[in-house]
Design a protein around this motif. Structure first.
Motif, short mmCIF file in Angstrom:
data_model
loop_
_atom_site.label_atom_id
_atom_site.label_comp_id
_atom_site.label_asym_id
_atom_site.label_seq_id
_atom_site.Cartn_x
_atom_site.Cartn_y
_atom_site.Cartn_z
N ARG A 45 0.83 -1.21 0.00
CA ARG A 45 0.00 0.00 0.00
C ARG A 45 0.86 1.26 0.00
O ARG A 45 1.94 1.28 0.58
N GLU A 46 0.30 2.27 -0.58
CA GLU A 46 0.97 3.57 -0.69
C GLU A 46 1.33 4.12 0.69
O GLU A 46 0.48 4.17 1.59
N GLY A 47 2.57 4.52 0.85
CA GLY A 47 3.00 4.99 2.17
C GLY A 47 3.45 6.43 2.21
O GLY A 47 3.90 6.92 3.26
N SER A 48 3.35 7.14 1.08
CA SER A 48 3.89 8.51 1.04
C SER A 48 3.20 9.44 2.04
O SER A 48 3.85 10.30 2.64
N ALA A 49 1.89 9.26 2.20
CA ALA A 49 1.15 10.19 3.06
C ALA A 49 1.52 10.03 4.54
O ALA A 49 1.34 10.96 5.33
N ILE A 50 2.02 8.86 4.90
CA ILE A 50 2.38 8.67 6.32
C ILE A 50 3.89 8.74 6.52
O ILE A 50 4.37 8.60 7.64
N TRP A 51 4.62 8.94 5.45
CA TRP A 51 6.08 9.11 5.57
C TRP A 51 6.35 10.50 6.13
O TRP A 51 5.58 11.42 5.89
#
Ligand code: SF4
Ligand code: SF4
Ligand code: SF4
Lengths: 115, 582
Positions: free
Chosen positions: B127-133
C-alpha cells in the motif's frame, strides 16, 4: 479468545465467540465483545432457515445443518457478538459455557444466572 | 508446528509462500529458524542499509498454543554494530503472524517510494505509504492504520518513526504503540527499504494431536504463571521494580556510569511511578502476566488555563535507567516527557540515553563544544535540554548529530572519549553494573544484550552467596545459559517465564502438538543455534579478541567485586575456544 477456541478442541482464534479489541488505541483500554444472551434475540428473528433457536437461560443455539451461511444474523446482532468461521462458512455463536471465565485472572468477565 | 514462510520482495512488489517444514523441525522456530533464514538470505558483507539486507520475522511452535509464548524474533544485519541484529518484541505481533498462517516472514529488496505492507491471511498488499512518511509522531501513524486496515483485536501494527526514516542506527520499530523491536536498529533497516509499517492479521484455528492432554498442560502452565511470585511482581510494579534494589546494591548506572548509585533513585522507582502515575496495565496477547505499565501524564496547554492533555506513556526498568539515572534525570514528569518523545520519534531508548550520557560527559571534558551541539549546554538532569538534543539528533542537523546517530562507538572514534563510551560490541549498554559477569555477557552475547546470557543474574548470585567463581566457571555458565536461551527464544517464550518453562515442562508441552523431544535433544539444538549465530558473526567480521573494553566499567566499582582488564581478556580467550568448539 484463545480459551474459547480451546474449548472446542483446537488452538487459535477461528472458532472463538468472544473477541477483545482496543477502544481505538490501546491507551484507551479494551472492549470485550461477547453475546449478552438477549431475551428476545434479534439474530434469531432474521434467520431465514430457523437455524437459530432460543436457548434456555438466554441467547441462541445454532443448528449447523440448517444454516445456509447467509450472514444475516451477523448483521442483526447490534453489538457485533457473532463471528464468522471462514473455514466452514458458518457463524460462531456463544454457547454460554463459561469456559473463558476460568482463564480471566483479573475477574473482568463472570457467569451470572439471569432470570 | 508452523512451517510456512511468507517471502516478500519489496523491489518487485511480489510475494510468495513456501512450506519449510523440515527447516522448522530441525531449528524449532524463532531464533533458530531466523538465523538459518538470515544465513540463506543475507549476502556476505552487505551494507545493513542496502536493499539486499533482509528482515526476518519468526515465531515459534508454542505461539498461539501456550500462554506467554508471546514474542516475535526479528533478525537482520544491524546498522548499529554492522553485524548480527536480533531483536524480540511482544504485543500482538506473534499471535498475528501465527493467525495469518505463517511461521516466518522474510522481507527482501527495497521500495522506490514509501510503502506499507498489509498482510491479511493469505494475501499481502503493497500500500501507498507517502502520506504517512515523514509524520512527526509514530502514534499518529498507528492511529491512521488502525482506521484503514481490518482485523481489529488480533492484528499487529508495526511502524517506524522519523528516526527510522532518517536511518538513525538505533531506530526502533514500534508495535501496538507500547512494544518495540527496540535494539540494534531494525527501524533503520525499515527506513532503508522505504518500509513505513506492516499490519498483520488473521483468524486461524490450529489442529492438535491430543486436545485433552493439551488442555491439561495448558492449565498447568497457566496456573504456574499466576502462582509465581516473580510474575506477581512483574504484574504489580512491572520491571521498574528493579530500580530500588539495583540502586541499593550500587549497580544502577548513573551519569554515564561515573557512579553506580543514584541519590534520587527513589523518585524514579517502580513504587513511585505506580503510586503517582500508573494509568493502565497491559499484556502482550496470550499472556496473563501483563507487565506493561503505562503512566498517565497530565500536561497543561501553554497559553490556555484549565486546558490539559493526558498522555499514556510506557515505562519500564531499562527506559528509566537510560533516560533517568544514566543522564541524571530524577523528576518523573520530565523523565516521562523524554520517554514520550523517544516513542514518538521511534528511537531505542537505551541507546539514546547512553548516547546523551556520553555526549554530556564529552562536553564536560571539552571534547565537544556548543558548536557541535548546536548551541546546547548538555547538563546532567536537565531534561529540557536533552529533549532539544533528541530532536536535533533525529533531524541530523550537523556532523556531530550525524555521528551520534551512529552510536557512541562511532561518535567516540571521531570525537574521542572512548574510555567512557559505554558500548559493547557496538551496542549501548543496558542498565546493569553488577559485576564482571554482566559486562562479559554484554561483550560475548550474540546480541550484546543483558538478555543473552544473563550475567547480571550470575553476579547477583555471587553477591548474595559471596562465593566467587573462577573465570573458567563463569564463562562456562554464561555460555550454557546463552545456549539454553536459544531454545526459549526459538519457542519463542517471554524470558520472564524462563523459570516456569523448564526442560521437563517444554517436553511435556510439545507432546499434545505431536512432537517429541528429550532434554538432551533440546540442549543440543540450543548449542547448534548458538553456534550458527556465532558463525554468522565471524563470517561478518566479528572477532572476540578485538572487542573494545570501555575503561569506565573498570573504574566504577561494582557490587560483585572489582573488574580487571586482565580477567576480561582471559575470559574472552576462553569464550572463543568454547564457542569454536561448540
Ligand atoms: S448473538 Fe447478539 S443478538 Fe444474538 S443473542 Fe447474542 S447478543 Fe443477542
Ligand atoms: S448465517 Fe446461518 S444462522 Fe445466521 S442467519 Fe444465515 S442461516 Fe441463520
Ligand atoms: S510478561 Fe510482559 S513482556 Fe512478557 S509476554 Fe507478558 S506482558 Fe509481554
Amino acid at each position: 479468545m484463545i480459551a474459547c477456541n480451546r474449548r472446542f478442541g483446537e488452538a487459535g482464534v477461528a472458532k472463538s465467540s468472544i473477541h477483545i479489541k482496543s477502544a481505538g488505541g490501546i491507551e484507551r483500554g479494551f472492549i470485550v465483545l461477547v453475546c449478552r444472551a438477549c431475551v428476545d434475540p434479534p439474530c434469531m428473528k432474521v434467520c431465514p432457515t430457523d437455524a437459530l433457536s432460543k436457548r434456555v437461560g438466554g441467547g441462541v443455539i445454532l443448528n449447523s445443518s440448517k444454516c445456509v451461511g447467509c450472514k444475516l444474523c451477523v448483521n442483526a446482532c447490534t453489538i457485533g457478538a457473532i463471528f464468522w468461521d471462514e473455514e466452514n462458512e458458518k457463524p460462531v455463536i456463544c454457547v454460554h459455557c463459561g469456559y473463558c471465565v476460568n482463564y480471566c485472572p483479573y475477574n473482568v468477565i463472570k457467569m451470572e444466572e439471569i432470570s | 508446528m508452523p512451517s510456512k514462510v511468507l517471502y516478500i520482495d519489496l523491489s518487485r512488489r511480489r510475494f510468495w509462500v513456501e512450506d519449510r517444514r523440515k527447516f522448522f523441525e530441525e531449528w524449532i522456530g524463532g531464533s533458530g529458524v531466523a538465523i538459518k533464514l538470515l544465513e540463506e538470505e543475507c549476502p556476505k558483507n552487505v551494507n545493513p542499509l542496502e536493499p539486499e539486507n533482509p528482515i526476518i520475522f519468526a515465531i515459534g511452535p508454542f505461539t498461539s498454543f501456550y500462554p506467554i509464548a508471546s514474542k516475535t524474533v526479528a533478525m537482520f544485519k544491524s546498522p548499529l554494530t554492522g553485524n548480527l541484529g536480533e531483536s524480540h518484541c511482544g504485543g500482538r505481533s506473534a499471535l498475528a503472524i501465527r493467525m495469518a498462517g505463517y511461521g516466518a516472514i522474510v522481507i527482501k529488496g527495497a521500495s522506490e517510494t514509501p510503502v506499507y505492507l498489509a498482510i491479511h491471511g493469505e494475501k499481502t498488499y503493497f500500500r501507498e505509504g507517502s502520506a504517512i512518511w515523514n509524520m512527526a509522531n509514530s502514534y499518529t501513524v498507528g492511529r491512521i492504520l488502525r482506521d484503514r486496515e481490518p482485523g481489529a483485536g488480533a492484528r499487529t501494527i508495526m511502524r517506524i518513526g522519523r528516526a527510522g526514516e532518517k536511518l538513525i542506527s538505533y531506530a526502533c520499530v514500534v508495535t501496538e504503540t507500547y512494544r518495540h523491536f527496540g535494539r540494534l536498529g531494525l527501524g533503520a533497516v525499515f527506513g532503508g527499504k522505504k518500509l513505513k509499517a506492516i499490519v498483520i492479521s488473521g483468524r486461524k484455528s490450529l489442529p492438535l494431536a491430543d486436545s485433552k492432554a493439551y488442555r491439561e498442560v495448558y492449565k498447568e502452565i497457566f496456573d504456574a504463571l499466576l502462582a509465581s511470585p516473580s510474575m506477581k511482581k512483574y504484574h504489580e510494579l512491572g520491571t521498574s521494580m528493579n530500580v530500588n534494589p539495583l540502586n541499593e546494591i550500587k549497580a544502577l548506572p548513573t551519569r554515564n556510569l561515573k557512579k553506580a548509585n543514584f541519590e534520587e533513585a527513589e523518585k524514579i522507582s517502580g513504587e513511585a511511578f505506580a503510586k503517582d502515575f500508573l494509568g493502565k496495565r497491559l499484556a502482550c496477547a496470550h499472556c496473563p502476566v501483563s507487565c506493561i505499565h503505562l503512566a498517565a501524564l497530565r500536561t497543561p496547554y501553554d497559553l490556555e488555563p484549565y486546558f490539559y492533555k493526558t498522555k499514556m506513556i510506557c515505562y519500564d526498568y531499562e527506559t528509566i535507567y537510560a533516560l533517568g539515572s544514566m543522564i541524571g534525570v530524577s523528576d518523573p514528569k520530565e523523565l516521562l516527557k523524554l520517554l514520550d518523545e523517544v516513542e514518538a520519534l521511534g528511537l531505542d531508548a537505551i541507546s539514546t540515553g547512553v548516547a546523551l550520557a556520553w555526549a554530556t560527559e564529552a562536553q564536560e571534558k571539552g571534547l565537544i563544544s556548543t558548536k557541535e551541539t548546536n548551541g546546547l549546554h548538555l547538563k546532567w538532569s536537565e531534561a529540557e535540554t536533552y529533549l532539544k538534543a533528541i530532536k536535533l539528533l533525529v533531524n541530523q542537523v550537523n556532523d556531530f548529530y550525524k555521528a551520534l546517530g551512529k552510536g557512541v562507538e562511532y561518535a567516540s572514534s571521531i570525537y574521542g572519549g572512548k574510555d567512557f563510551a559505554l558500548a559493547f560490541g557496538g551496542n549501548e549498554m543496558p542498565g546493569y553494573h553488577t559485576g564482571l559477569a554482566a559486562h562479559l555477557g554484554f561483550l560475548i552475547g550474540s546480541r550484546h544484550s543483558h538478555l543473552d546470557c544473563a550475567g547480571y543474574s550470575i553476579d547477583q548470585k555471587i553477591i548474595a552467596s559471596r562465593k566467587k567463581l573462577t573465570i573458567e566457571e563463569l564463562t562456562e555458565e554464561l555460555i550454557n545459559e546463552e545456549a539454553w536461551r536459544q531454545i526459549l527464544s526459538s519457542l519463542v517464550i517471554c524470558f520472564f517465564a524462563r523459570g516456569i518453562y523448564k526442560p521437563e515442562l517444554i517436553i511435556k508441552a510439545f507432546k499434545p502438538l505431536g512432537m517429541e523431544f528429550t532434554e538432551d535433544s533440546l540442549k543440543a539444538i540450543g548449542k547448534k543455534i548458538l553456534k550458527a549465530k556465532y558463525e554468522f558473526k565471524v563470517r561478518e567480521g566479528f572477532n572476540l579478541g578485538e572487542l573494545r573494553i570501555p575503561e569506565r566499567i573498570l573504574q566504577t566499582s561494582a557490587p560483585a567485586g572489582e573488574i580487571s582488564k586482565e580477567s576480561i581478556i582471559k575470559a574472552l580467550k576462553l569464550v572463543e575456544e568454547k564457542l569454536t568448539a561448540l
